[in-house]
Design a protein around this motif. Structure first.
Motif, PDB file in Angstrom:
ATOM      1  N   GLU A  65       0.753  -1.113   0.148  1.00 46.34           N
ATOM      2  CA  GLU A  65      -0.011   0.014   0.190  1.00 46.34           C
ATOM      3  C   GLU A  65       0.709   1.317   0.005  1.00 46.34           C
ATOM      4  O   GLU A  65       0.474   2.265  -0.261  1.00 46.34           O
ATOM      5  N   VAL A  66       2.133   1.175   0.441  1.00 46.96           N
ATOM      6  CA  VAL A  66       2.914   2.341   0.278  1.00 46.96           C
ATOM      7  C   VAL A  66       4.275   1.862  -0.208  1.00 46.96           C
ATOM      8  O   VAL A  66       4.953   0.867  -0.047  1.00 46.96           O
ATOM      9  N   ILE A  67       4.747   2.695  -1.103  1.00 47.68           N
ATOM     10  CA  ILE A  67       6.046   2.505  -1.769  1.00 47.68           C
ATOM     11  C   ILE A  67       6.909   3.698  -1.494  1.00 47.68           C
ATOM     12  O   ILE A  67       6.665   4.873  -1.768  1.00 47.68           O
ATOM     13  N   ARG A  68       8.039   3.542  -0.812  1.00 45.27           N
ATOM     14  CA  ARG A  68       9.018   4.818  -0.762  1.00 45.27           C
ATOM     15  C   ARG A  68      10.094   4.752  -1.335  1.00 45.27           C
ATOM     16  O   ARG A  68      10.710   3.669  -1.962  1.00 45.27           O
ATOM     17  N   ALA A  69      10.888   5.735  -1.589  1.00 44.96           N
ATOM     18  CA  ALA A  69      12.228   5.768  -2.239  1.00 44.96           C
ATOM     19  C   ALA A  69      13.046   6.869  -1.621  1.00 44.96           C
ATOM     20  O   ALA A  69      12.334   7.828  -0.745  1.00 44.96           O
ATOM     21  N   ASN A  70      14.298   7.013  -1.689  1.00 44.01           N
ATOM     22  CA  ASN A  70      15.348   7.908  -1.307  1.00 44.01           C
ATOM     23  C   ASN A  70      15.120   8.021   0.299  1.00 44.01           C
ATOM     24  O   ASN A  70      14.909   9.210   0.574  1.00 44.01           O
ATOM     25  N   HIS A  71      15.336   7.155   0.895  1.00 46.43           N
ATOM     26  CA  HIS A  71      15.103   7.029   2.336  1.00 46.43           C
ATOM     27  C   HIS A  71      13.942   7.490   2.782  1.00 46.43           C
ATOM     28  O   HIS A  71      13.940   8.109   4.092  1.00 46.43           O
ATOM     29  N   GLY A  72      12.816   7.185   2.166  1.00 52.55           N
ATOM     30  CA  GLY A  72      11.508   7.729   2.740  1.00 52.55           C
ATOM     31  C   GLY A  72      11.173   9.064   2.341  1.00 52.55           C
ATOM     32  O   GLY A  72       9.817   9.422   2.669  1.00 52.55           O
ATOM     33  N   ARG A  73      11.694   9.820   1.811  1.00 51.36           N
ATOM     34  CA  ARG A  73      11.563  11.365   1.383  1.00 51.36           C
ATOM     35  C   ARG A  73      10.484  11.217   0.344  1.00 51.36           C
ATOM     36  O   ARG A  73       9.818  12.276   0.099  1.00 51.36           O
ATOM     37  N   GLN A  74      10.500  10.369  -0.565  1.00 49.24           N
ATOM     38  CA  GLN A  74       9.441  10.450  -1.570  1.00 49.24           C
ATOM     39  C   GLN A  74       8.524   8.952  -1.444  1.00 49.24           C
ATOM     40  O   GLN A  74       8.961   8.101  -0.965  1.00 49.24           O
ATOM     41  N   ARG A  75       7.314   9.136  -1.611  1.00 50.17           N
ATOM     42  CA  ARG A  75       6.223   8.257  -1.297  1.00 50.17           C
ATOM     43  C   ARG A  75       4.900   8.125  -2.233  1.00 50.17           C
ATOM     44  O   ARG A  75       4.583   9.235  -2.583  1.00 50.17           O
ATOM     45  N   LEU A  76       4.794   6.953  -2.409  1.00 46.50           N
ATOM     46  CA  LEU A  76       3.874   6.602  -3.429  1.00 46.50           C
ATOM     47  C   LEU A  76       2.804   5.680  -2.690  1.00 46.50           C
ATOM     48  O   LEU A  76       3.133   4.538  -2.150  1.00 46.50           O
ATOM     49  N   GLU A  77       1.469   6.103  -2.508  1.00 48.75           N
ATOM     50  CA  GLU A  77       0.555   5.277  -1.667  1.00 48.75           C
ATOM     51  C   GLU A  77      -0.844   5.180  -2.142  1.00 48.75           C
ATOM     52  O   GLU A  77      -1.246   5.981  -2.886  1.00 48.75           O
ATOM     53  N   ALA A  78      -1.155   4.155  -1.667  1.00 49.67           N
ATOM     54  CA  ALA A  78      -2.782   4.021  -2.070  1.00 49.67           C
ATOM     55  C   ALA A  78      -3.647   4.273  -1.022  1.00 49.67           C
ATOM     56  O   ALA A  78      -3.312   3.838   0.299  1.00 49.67           O
ATOM     57  N   VAL A  79      -4.872   4.929  -1.103  1.00 53.74           N
ATOM     58  CA  VAL A  79      -5.501   5.418  -0.137  1.00 53.74           C
ATOM     59  C   VAL A  79      -6.969   5.279  -0.239  1.00 53.74           C
ATOM     60  O   VAL A  79      -7.284   5.191  -1.577  1.00 53.74           O
ATOM     61  N   THR A  80      -7.801   5.168   0.650  1.00 51.65           N
ATOM     62  CA  THR A  80      -9.285   5.086   0.443  1.00 51.65           C
ATOM     63  C   THR A  80     -10.063   6.329   0.953  1.00 51.65           C
ATOM     64  O   THR A  80      -9.365   6.927   1.594  1.00 51.65           O
ATOM     65  N   SER A  81     -11.352   6.423   0.668  1.00 49.08           N
ATOM     66  CA  SER A  81     -11.884   7.627   1.026  1.00 49.08           C
ATOM     67  C   SER A  81     -12.147   8.362  -0.142  1.00 49.08           C
ATOM     68  O   SER A  81     -11.376   8.016  -1.144  1.00 49.08           O
ATOM     69  N   SER A  82     -12.774   9.790  -0.068  1.00 53.31           N
ATOM     70  CA  SER A  82     -12.825  10.378  -0.977  1.00 53.31           C
ATOM     71  C   SER A  82     -11.539  11.317  -0.947  1.00 53.31           C
ATOM     72  O   SER A  82     -11.210  11.586   0.083  1.00 53.31           O
TER      73      SER A  82
END
Length: 139
Positions: free
Chosen positions: A105-122
């Protein structure tokens, strides 16, 4: 191609011409692969204006140092369609170069400074810092 060119179009000062975009197509068109690719480009790619090339006059991109990309949907099942494509779109070289730590559900890069995540809700109701890109899957 036209959608992407307009999506990343900049003015003479390097500012994006458009802050929002909607792509609506029929089921099976390939919206999820396109959304996943855009999410990865915003996540670690050169998606922000850096300068104008002195040789070609074309814009040159740079990565956002603290990119935050969200794939939003009403349910986790809907985000899964896009998120499960991410690992297959990332080469081993890309993963190594940016120190990408893949997750479900979360993908991180560059020691956590960049993040790509799946979220629910509006996506409009999500709180916190402003993300760079929202990929929203309607109900």
């Amino acid at each position: 191609m036209r959608f992407l060119l307009w999506f990343y179009a900049v003015d003479n000062y390097g500012r994006f011409l458009h802050r929002k975009a909607v792509l609506q197509r029929l089921k099976g068109w390939g919206k999820d692969p396109l959304a996943a690719t855009l999410a990865i480009v915003e996540f670690v790619g050169p998606s922000r204006f850096s300068h104008w090339s002195p040789l070609t006059g074309e814009p040159v991109g740079k990565a956002h140092p603290q990119a935050w990309v969200q794939v939003a949907a009403v349910s986790r099942d809907q985000t899964r369609n896009t998120m499960t494509l991410m690992p297959s779109l990332m080469s081993d070289e890309l993963i190594a170069a940016y120190g990408i730590k893949p997750g479900i559900e979360v993908i991180r890069a560059n020691h956590g400074r960049q993040r790509l995540e799946a979220v629910t809700s509006s996506y409009r109701a999500l709180e916190g810092a402003r993300s760079l890109l929202h990929v929203h899957r309607p109900e």
